[in-house]
Structures are given as structure tokens and as C-alpha cells.
Design a protein around this motif. Sequence first.
Motif, PDB file in Angstrom:
ATOM      1  N   CYS A 106       0.816  -1.228   0.000  1.00  0.00           N
ATOM      2  CA  CYS A 106       0.000   0.000   0.000  1.00  0.00           C
ATOM      3  C   CYS A 106       0.839   1.262   0.000  1.00  0.00           C
ATOM      4  O   CYS A 106       0.321   2.339  -0.305  1.00  0.00           O
ATOM      5  N   GLY A 107       2.140   1.165   0.385  1.00  0.00           N
ATOM      6  CA  GLY A 107       2.923   2.388   0.522  1.00  0.00           C
ATOM      7  C   GLY A 107       2.240   3.331   1.496  1.00  0.00           C
ATOM      8  O   GLY A 107       1.977   2.972   2.647  1.00  0.00           O
ATOM      9  N   GLY A 138       2.891  -1.782  -5.975  1.00  0.00           N
ATOM     10  CA  GLY A 138       3.354  -2.298  -4.681  1.00  0.00           C
ATOM     11  C   GLY A 138       3.872  -3.703  -4.914  1.00  0.00           C
ATOM     12  O   GLY A 138       4.943  -3.906  -5.513  1.00  0.00           O
ATOM     13  N   THR A 153       7.226  -1.739   4.677  1.00  0.00           N
ATOM     14  CA  THR A 153       8.205  -0.678   4.938  1.00  0.00           C
ATOM     15  C   THR A 153       7.710   0.282   6.016  1.00  0.00           C
ATOM     16  O   THR A 153       6.786   1.080   5.785  1.00  0.00           O
TER      17      THR A 153
HETATM   18  C1  LIG Z   1       5.502   2.803  -5.201  1.00  0.00           C
HETATM   19  S1  LIG Z   1       4.999   2.160  -3.635  1.00  0.00           S
HETATM   20  C2  LIG Z   1       3.352   1.623  -3.967  1.00  0.00           C
HETATM   21  C3  LIG Z   1       2.381   2.456  -3.238  1.00  0.00           C
HETATM   22  C4  LIG Z   1       1.659   3.484  -4.046  1.00  0.00           C
HETATM   23  N1  LIG Z   1       0.583   2.912  -4.798  1.00  0.00           N
HETATM   24  C5  LIG Z   1       2.545   4.286  -4.951  1.00  0.00           C
HETATM   25  O1  LIG Z   1       2.505   4.082  -6.176  1.00  0.00           O
HETATM   26  O2  LIG Z   1       3.268   5.166  -4.452  1.00  0.00           O
HETATM   27  C6  LIG Z   1       5.822   0.617  -3.573  1.00  0.00           C
HETATM   28  C7  LIG Z   1       5.598  -0.098  -2.259  1.00  0.00           C
HETATM   29  O3  LIG Z   1       5.863  -1.493  -2.432  1.00  0.00           O
HETATM   30  C8  LIG Z   1       6.236  -1.950  -1.171  1.00  0.00           C
HETATM   31  N2  LIG Z   1       6.820  -3.288  -1.248  1.00  0.00           N
HETATM   32  C9  LIG Z   1       8.113  -3.635  -1.470  1.00  0.00           C
HETATM   33  N3  LIG Z   1       8.254  -4.967  -1.398  1.00  0.00           N
HETATM   34  C10 LIG Z   1       7.030  -5.475  -1.132  1.00  0.00           C
HETATM   35  C11 LIG Z   1       6.539  -6.788  -0.920  1.00  0.00           C
HETATM   36  N4  LIG Z   1       7.341  -7.851  -1.003  1.00  0.00           N
HETATM   37  N5  LIG Z   1       5.227  -6.935  -0.613  1.00  0.00           N
HETATM   38  C12 LIG Z   1       4.401  -5.861  -0.553  1.00  0.00           C
HETATM   39  N6  LIG Z   1       4.821  -4.592  -0.750  1.00  0.00           N
HETATM   40  C13 LIG Z   1       6.119  -4.405  -1.043  1.00  0.00           C
HETATM   41  C14 LIG Z   1       7.186  -0.899  -0.674  1.00  0.00           C
HETATM   42  O4  LIG Z   1       7.359  -0.960   0.716  1.00  0.00           O
HETATM   43  C15 LIG Z   1       6.521   0.377  -1.149  1.00  0.00           C
HETATM   44  O5  LIG Z   1       5.791   0.999  -0.121  1.00  0.00           O
END
Ligand SMILES: C[S@@+](CC[C@H](N)C(=O)[O-])C[C@H]1O[C@@H](n2cnc3c(N)ncnc32)[C@H](O)[C@@H]1O
Length: 271
Positions: free
Chosen positions: A77-78, A142, A99
Motif C-alpha cells: 500500500c505504501g 506495490g 516498509t
Molecule cells: C511505489 S509504492 C506503492 C504504493 C503506491 N501505490 C505508490 O505508487 O506510491 C511501492 C511499495 O511497495 C512496497 N513493497 C516492497 N516490497 C514489497 C513486498 N514484497 N510486498 C508488498 N509490498 C512491497 C514498498 O514498501 C513500497 O511501499
Amino acid sequence: MSEPDTDTQPQAPDATPPDYLSGNKTAWQEKAADYIDAAEAAWDSDQPYWGVFGIPDTHTHLLPEDMSGMHCIELGCGTAYVSAWMRRRGATVVALDPTPNQLTTARRLQQQHGLDIEIIEGFAESVPLPNASFDFAISEYGAALWSDPYLWIPEAARLLKPGGQLVLLTNSALMMMCAPDYESEGPVGEQLLRPYFDMHRIQWPDCPGQTEFHLNHGDWISLFTANQLVVERLVELRVPPGAETRYPWADKDWGNQWPLEEAWVVRKAVA
Ligand SMILES: C[S@@+](CC[C@H](N)C(=O)[O-])C[C@H]1O[C@@H](n2cnc3c(N)ncnc32)[C@H](O)[C@@H]1O
């Protein structure tokens, strides 16, 4: 949360071991500060928008207009703005991300906006919730980008009720073939620079320690089918004239001619 127990995960033969989890989490701990301004704007918006150009959901229809009575999960979800949009449409929502620094922003904005969303720290590869819990699951860059699809798609399918829907949005397969290795080389261009086949796991040379995952269309469809997920739509996002982005790799003229981003909309089969 500890790393997922791969012995109990439904695992395709070519899933990578989740050796990438801590590298990606460390990278996102550092990136989180750069995502605060975008998070504030997205939480403030009543209208959902997607991806690196903020394309309005009126163009894509990825979220149901009325989510009353739906139980939803956002995987990766970030800062949880997608969760906020789903809550405002009437859903009850679980927002999951590994995170802590991202979740700090999510919790602060959740309090500021007075929305009751259940926020869980964890990885999409191993979600500590029962089978068939959710009507709707979504990931915008995500799990869709940072998690091995051969691990998280089976987990998303496990979490969905029969008839439940999964939406994931990430870079397009076409963009992944045309993006230069180094961001300093400029934005995505008009040459095929890497193969379409065997995409799966990508480590950019200027992003040490980080691992992304991408599949071509045939591999996505095979993976969905193996997990009883029926494809309803492939939404190839088109950048509208006048749109702007803060991401240097994303060329708006390119994105008006070819899809920079794509969203899969799939539904768990009713047995
Ligand atoms: C770009 S953000 C996505 C949230 C939002 N929709 C955005 O576009 O800003 C990417 C997110 O993926 C998460 N992430 C990284 N590895 C992950 C995993 N194995 N499972 C779930 N989320 C993960 C990170 O912590 C980060 O908050």
C-alpha cells in the motif's frame, strides 16, 4: 514480520527464492521521504487517479464506484492512498506494506483524514490472514512491481473469495523492453533494448540492492489461469495530452502513443 515460509506457499516452478525482500525493504525505507508530498495530494483527492501520470479513474474504471459492503486489501500500500479511496467508497479496508517509513506516512494521514483502515506491516508473499477473506484486492506498483508474481499472485488468489476481483497496475511489458539500463541515459525510447521473453526478475544497474519483477502478457495469463484467476480486462493506460510526471523515465509523448503502464483486472473463479 519474518520472511515467508516458502514450504507452505503455493509456488510455481520458476518462483525465485524471496532473497530480495530485505533489499527492497531497505530501499523503500530510504525512498519513503520522497513519497510524502505525493501521498498528501492523493489523500486529499476525492477522485482516484493512477500511475506515474496520475490518469483519472474516469479513464480506466479500476475501482468500483460503490464499494459498500466490500472487504478489500491493498497489497504493497505504501502511503495507502488507494486504501483511502476505497474506504471513502464504502469498503472496509486492510492496507499491507513491509516498509515502516511508508506506513508512518500512511498512519499519519489516516489520522488526519479520520479514516478507519487496518494497516498491517507485512509482505505480500505471506499475508497473515485467512483464506477467502476479501472481495477485492489491489496493488498499484506495490506487490505488482516489488514482489515475485509467482509468490504473491497465489497468495492474492488464496485471500480472495470466489468471485472476488484482483486489480494490479505496473509498468507495461512494452515499456520494460524499451527503457534504457541507466536513468541518466534518458527516458524510454523507440528501440527494443531487452527481450520480451524471460523478463521476470530485473535489477537495474543504477539501483543496487533493489529487485523488480515484470512478466510478459503470456506469462501473466498463464500465472492467473494456474491460480483460478480469470482475466476480465487488460487496461493499457494512455497518457492524456497535457499530463505531467515527476518520473524522468516516463516520456509523455511516448506514453500517448504506446502504453507505459498496464493494469490487469482478474476475477477468482467460482468453483
Ligand atoms: C511505489 S509504492 C506503492 C504504493 C503506491 N501505490 C505508490 O505508487 O506510491 C511501492 C511499495 O511497495 C512496497 N513493497 C516492497 N516490497 C514489497 C513486498 N514484497 N510486498 C508488498 N509490498 C512491497 C514498498 O514498501 C513500497 O511501499
